[in-house]
Motif scaffolding. Structure first.
Motif, PDB file in Angstrom:
ATOM      1  N   LEU A 365       0.855  -1.187   0.000  1.00  0.00           N
ATOM      2  CA  LEU A 365       0.000   0.000   0.000  1.00  0.00           C
ATOM      3  C   LEU A 365       0.889   1.233   0.000  1.00  0.00           C
ATOM      4  O   LEU A 365       1.865   1.305   0.762  1.00  0.00           O
ATOM      5  CB  LEU A 365      -0.894   0.021   1.236  1.00  0.00           C
ATOM      6  N   ARG A 366       0.533   2.224  -0.828  1.00  0.00           N
ATOM      7  CA  ARG A 366       1.320   3.452  -0.847  1.00  0.00           C
ATOM      8  C   ARG A 366       0.429   4.681  -1.013  1.00  0.00           C
ATOM      9  O   ARG A 366      -0.710   4.592  -1.462  1.00  0.00           O
ATOM     10  CB  ARG A 366       2.415   3.409  -1.913  1.00  0.00           C
ATOM     11  N   LEU A 367       0.978   5.828  -0.665  1.00  0.00           N
ATOM     12  CA  LEU A 367       0.212   7.057  -0.527  1.00  0.00           C
ATOM     13  C   LEU A 367      -0.457   7.504  -1.816  1.00  0.00           C
ATOM     14  O   LEU A 367      -1.564   8.065  -1.769  1.00  0.00           O
ATOM     15  CB  LEU A 367       1.122   8.173   0.003  1.00  0.00           C
ATOM     16  N   ALA A 368       0.160   7.295  -2.960  1.00  0.00           N
ATOM     17  CA  ALA A 368      -0.424   7.767  -4.218  1.00  0.00           C
ATOM     18  C   ALA A 368      -1.849   7.261  -4.390  1.00  0.00           C
ATOM     19  O   ALA A 368      -2.707   7.957  -4.961  1.00  0.00           O
ATOM     20  CB  ALA A 368       0.440   7.323  -5.400  1.00  0.00           C
ATOM     21  N   GLU A 369      -2.118   6.048  -3.882  1.00  0.00           N
ATOM     22  CA  GLU A 369      -3.463   5.505  -4.027  1.00  0.00           C
ATOM     23  C   GLU A 369      -4.487   6.346  -3.278  1.00  0.00           C
ATOM     24  O   GLU A 369      -5.634   6.496  -3.735  1.00  0.00           O
ATOM     25  CB  GLU A 369      -3.504   4.060  -3.534  1.00  0.00           C
ATOM     26  N   ALA A 370      -4.121   6.904  -2.128  1.00  0.00           N
ATOM     27  CA  ALA A 370      -5.062   7.722  -1.366  1.00  0.00           C
ATOM     28  C   ALA A 370      -5.506   8.937  -2.172  1.00  0.00           C
ATOM     29  O   ALA A 370      -6.691   9.305  -2.171  1.00  0.00           O
ATOM     30  CB  ALA A 370      -4.433   8.161  -0.044  1.00  0.00           C
ATOM     31  N   TYR A 371      -4.569   9.575  -2.876  1.00  0.00           N
ATOM     32  CA  TYR A 371      -4.925  10.735  -3.711  1.00  0.00           C
ATOM     33  C   TYR A 371      -5.889  10.330  -4.829  1.00  0.00           C
ATOM     34  O   TYR A 371      -6.870  11.041  -5.106  1.00  0.00           O
ATOM     35  CB  TYR A 371      -3.671  11.360  -4.314  1.00  0.00           C
ATOM     36  N   LEU A 372      -5.623   9.208  -5.460  1.00  0.00           N
ATOM     37  CA  LEU A 372      -6.470   8.806  -6.590  1.00  0.00           C
ATOM     38  C   LEU A 372      -7.817   8.266  -6.119  1.00  0.00           C
ATOM     39  O   LEU A 372      -8.825   8.425  -6.820  1.00  0.00           O
ATOM     40  CB  LEU A 372      -5.727   7.791  -7.455  1.00  0.00           C
ATOM     41  N   ILE A 373      -7.854   7.642  -4.942  1.00  0.00           N
ATOM     42  CA  ILE A 373      -9.142   7.231  -4.380  1.00  0.00           C
ATOM     43  C   ILE A 373      -9.999   8.457  -4.088  1.00  0.00           C
ATOM     44  O   ILE A 373     -11.183   8.505  -4.437  1.00  0.00           O
ATOM     45  CB  ILE A 373      -8.939   6.396  -3.100  1.00  0.00           C
ATOM     46  N   ARG A 374      -9.408   9.454  -3.430  1.00  0.00           N
ATOM     47  CA  ARG A 374     -10.190  10.643  -3.103  1.00  0.00           C
ATOM     48  C   ARG A 374     -10.654  11.367  -4.361  1.00  0.00           C
ATOM     49  O   ARG A 374     -11.798  11.826  -4.436  1.00  0.00           O
ATOM     50  CB  ARG A 374      -9.394  11.588  -2.204  1.00  0.00           C
ATOM     51  N   PHE A 426      -0.196   2.698 -11.404  1.00  0.00           N
ATOM     52  CA  PHE A 426      -0.190   1.400 -10.735  1.00  0.00           C
ATOM     53  C   PHE A 426      -0.039   0.227 -11.694  1.00  0.00           C
ATOM     54  O   PHE A 426      -0.446  -0.889 -11.367  1.00  0.00           O
ATOM     55  CB  PHE A 426      -1.459   1.243  -9.891  1.00  0.00           C
ATOM     56  N   PHE A 427       0.569   0.463 -12.860  1.00  0.00           N
ATOM     57  CA  PHE A 427       0.790  -0.673 -13.740  1.00  0.00           C
ATOM     58  C   PHE A 427       1.724  -1.668 -13.048  1.00  0.00           C
ATOM     59  O   PHE A 427       2.611  -1.311 -12.284  1.00  0.00           O
ATOM     60  CB  PHE A 427       1.352  -0.229 -15.097  1.00  0.00           C
ATOM     61  N   ALA A 428       1.467  -2.941 -13.308  1.00  0.00           N
ATOM     62  CA  ALA A 428       2.266  -4.030 -12.724  1.00  0.00           C
ATOM     63  C   ALA A 428       2.342  -3.931 -11.206  1.00  0.00           C
ATOM     64  O   ALA A 428       3.384  -4.179 -10.593  1.00  0.00           O
ATOM     65  CB  ALA A 428       3.671  -4.051 -13.326  1.00  0.00           C
ATOM     66  N   GLU A 429       1.222  -3.608 -10.584  1.00  0.00           N
ATOM     67  CA  GLU A 429       1.117  -3.613  -9.127  1.00  0.00           C
ATOM     68  C   GLU A 429      -0.211  -4.233  -8.722  1.00  0.00           C
ATOM     69  O   GLU A 429      -1.276  -3.650  -8.917  1.00  0.00           O
ATOM     70  CB  GLU A 429       1.192  -2.193  -8.544  1.00  0.00           C
ATOM     71  N   TRP A 430      -0.187  -5.441  -8.213  1.00  0.00           N
ATOM     72  CA  TRP A 430      -1.295  -6.041  -7.480  1.00  0.00           C
ATOM     73  C   TRP A 430      -2.605  -6.103  -8.262  1.00  0.00           C
ATOM     74  O   TRP A 430      -3.687  -6.106  -7.673  1.00  0.00           O
ATOM     75  CB  TRP A 430      -1.508  -5.299  -6.161  1.00  0.00           C
ATOM     76  N   GLY A 431      -2.542  -6.143  -9.585  1.00  0.00           N
ATOM     77  CA  GLY A 431      -3.756  -6.307 -10.380  1.00  0.00           C
ATOM     78  C   GLY A 431      -4.669  -5.093 -10.416  1.00  0.00           C
ATOM     79  O   GLY A 431      -5.842  -5.202 -10.785  1.00  0.00           O
ATOM     80  N   HIS A 432      -4.140  -3.926 -10.050  1.00  0.00           N
ATOM     81  CA  HIS A 432      -4.978  -2.721  -9.997  1.00  0.00           C
ATOM     82  C   HIS A 432      -5.745  -2.496 -11.292  1.00  0.00           C
ATOM     83  O   HIS A 432      -6.953  -2.210 -11.267  1.00  0.00           O
ATOM     84  CB  HIS A 432      -4.110  -1.489  -9.713  1.00  0.00           C
ATOM     85  N   ARG A 433      -5.076  -2.588 -12.414  1.00  0.00           N
ATOM     86  CA  ARG A 433      -5.718  -2.266 -13.688  1.00  0.00           C
ATOM     87  C   ARG A 433      -6.867  -3.231 -13.986  1.00  0.00           C
ATOM     88  O   ARG A 433      -7.948  -2.815 -14.410  1.00  0.00           O
ATOM     89  CB  ARG A 433      -4.674  -2.312 -14.816  1.00  0.00           C
TER      90      ARG A 433
END
Length: 483
Positions: A365-374, A426-433
């Motif tokens: 888990l990393r911070l960039a995801e919080a920005y994109l979730i919001r 998030f390419f090549a990270e945990w199936g995000h795409r």
């Protein structure tokens, strides 16, 4: 530092030393739901801490096998299969790659899907470990197992259990909800509807959030034991996937506001390092494996000469001068062709060093995801205003060296831009795409148009088949449609 945290540091360091000496589990975690088992009983703080540490080591080092990305959902297999099933990865060897090619071309069946079966079995094995911890702690009447230890380890176990169910439900749809190690209660379970699985995920995460500490003292300062903010970020993601945009935005904001702990790393080459300030939760791998050495399993899998090439569909989405392409992709030549591969982790097959300290841990888990979730939650109607959503999007873009998007974007233009930013970040990270395509309803249109996946076998392959062995031992389970 209180006595529990001192003990956690001591026990965790001892666990790491044990892993590095022999890569052995500290507690035997039995096979999952189709095996007769009994809960472990934990009489001391040390036993309980060691049990939870054993769960983490199974997640990042595998169980009884040397670490490699095809051995478990949390060892890189989710990234690989999610990339092959979506529009991220292609196989350098094409049809010669065997089973992975079936995922890449959407041609799997219940009989030839051993890799997705591993996602199922490895996730349920970890769930069994978390349930063992939860029930073992609850059953213990020992005064040597102190209340603060009980509470924090139970919270860690609930967090990890929720994490596992998130990946199970996104790979398989409705899944059995196993919340005990009691074989009499688990041997014949129905599949739980996805909506109810998310309710349990959210419940576990809220319990974990309420109890876990705000710091990383349990991991001796390293971000390898989930804390309150890891639970908060995963909770924000769960709310987003469940369509609860107000709560998704609220929880993401809580993480973003922890500025004393987290910031986007200005240098993209620092994002996946052991001391990354962007990291919210990482898994710490052994460095004593003769093959993987001190690399992460994904760093090993995506090294030069990787069998997994970045697709043209992904590469065409990078904007000119996007520094993520320069920092996070690499090239090599195979049979006269230039192959692009994921290079987020810099230590891999060619430069890993046996027994030396790792410079990168496996980012979860990393911070960039919080920005994109919001940003997405606001774009979908959560309070905050469209300019806040655009600002969040631009925060991630600025780090990549890209120009800011205009504040004049329409709602649909903003949503389209967020989808693209998630794809690149998030390419090549945990199936995000793959998960994003499915939850937004875009998967069929996007994937069925890819030449490699023609003719499109059917949308049913947006979920993996339930493993046949599970259908044989549990008469209440039914197969996903189409298989």
């Amino acid at each position: 530092m209180d006595s529990f945290k001192l003990k956690m540091v001591f026990i965790f360091c001892a666990w790491i030393c044990t892993v590095c000496v022999g890569c052995k589990k500290l507690i035997e975690i039995d096979p999952p739901i189709d095996t007769v088992t009994t809960a472990e009983v934990f009489d001391t703080d040390d036993l309980a801490i060691s049990a939870m540490s054993g769960v983490y080591t199974i997640m990042v080092n595998g169980a009884g096998t040397f670490p490699q990305a095809t051995n478990g959902f949390s060892l890189g297999l989710t990234t690989i299969l999610g990339g092959l099933s979506s529009d991220e990865l292609n196989l350098v060897a094409g049809a010669g790659a065997g089973e992975p090619y079936l995922y890449n071309t959407n041609r799997i069946s219940g009989f030839n899907s051993g890799m997705s079966r591993t996602i199922w079995s490895s996730a349920y094995q970890v769930i069994y470990g978390t349930n063992s911890v939860i029930e073992g702690i609850a059953a213990s009447t020992s005064g040597a197992l102190h209340d603060n230890v009980r509470k924090e380890l139970t919270a860690q176990a609930k967090f990890v259990r929720a994490f596992c169910y998130f990946y199970l439900v996104n790979c398989f749809g409705d899944v059995p909800m196993v919340l005990t190690v009691d074989f009499n209660k688990t041997r014949n379970l129905n599949r739980m509807p996805q909506k109810e699985v998310y309710q349990q995920i959210i419940k576990d995460l809220k319990d974990a959030q309420a109890t876990l500490p705000e710091d990383y003292l349990a991991g001796n300062g390293e971000r390898i034991i989930p804390n309150k903010w890891a639970a908060t970020l995963l909770l924000a993601r769960a709310y987003l996937y469940a369509g609860d945009y107000v709560n998704a935005a609220t929880q993401a904001t809580v993480v973003i506001n922890q500025t004393s702990l987290y910031e986007l790393e200005p240098d993209l080459n620092r994002v996946f390092l052991t001391d990354s300030r962007e990291a919210v939760w990482q898994l710490k791998q052994t460095t004593e494996n003769s093959s993987v050495k001190n690399a992460t399993t994904e760093g090993y899998a995506f090294s030069p000469s990787s069998p997994y090439a970045l697709s043209n569909q992904l590469l065409s989405r990078f904007e000119t001068n996007d520094q993520r392409k320069q920092a996070w992709t690499g090239t090599f030549v195979s049979s006269g062709s230039t192959i692009n591969y994921a290079k987020k982790y810099k230590t891999g097959k060619s430069n890993g060093v046996f027994g030396q300290p790792a410079t990168e841990y496996y980012m979860v888990l990393r911070l960039a995801e919080a920005y994109l979730i919001r940003a997405e939650a606001i774009a979908q109607g959560a309070p905050g205003g469209i300019t806040t959503a655009i600002a969040d999007l631009n925060t991630v873009r600025d780090r990549a060296g890209l120009n800011d998007l205009s504040n004049d974007l329409s709602q649909q233009e903003l949503i389209t831009a967020i989808v693209k930013e998630n794809q690149i970040e998030f390419f090549a990270e945990w199936g995000h795409r793959w998960f994003d395509l499915k939850r937004t309803g875009m998967a069929s249109a996007v994937l069925s148009a890819i030449p490699l996946k023609q003719p499109w076998a059917g949308d049913y392959q947006l979920l993996y088949p339930i493993p046949l062995r599970e259908l044989e031992v549990d008469r209440f389970l039914i197969q996903n449609p189409g298989y």
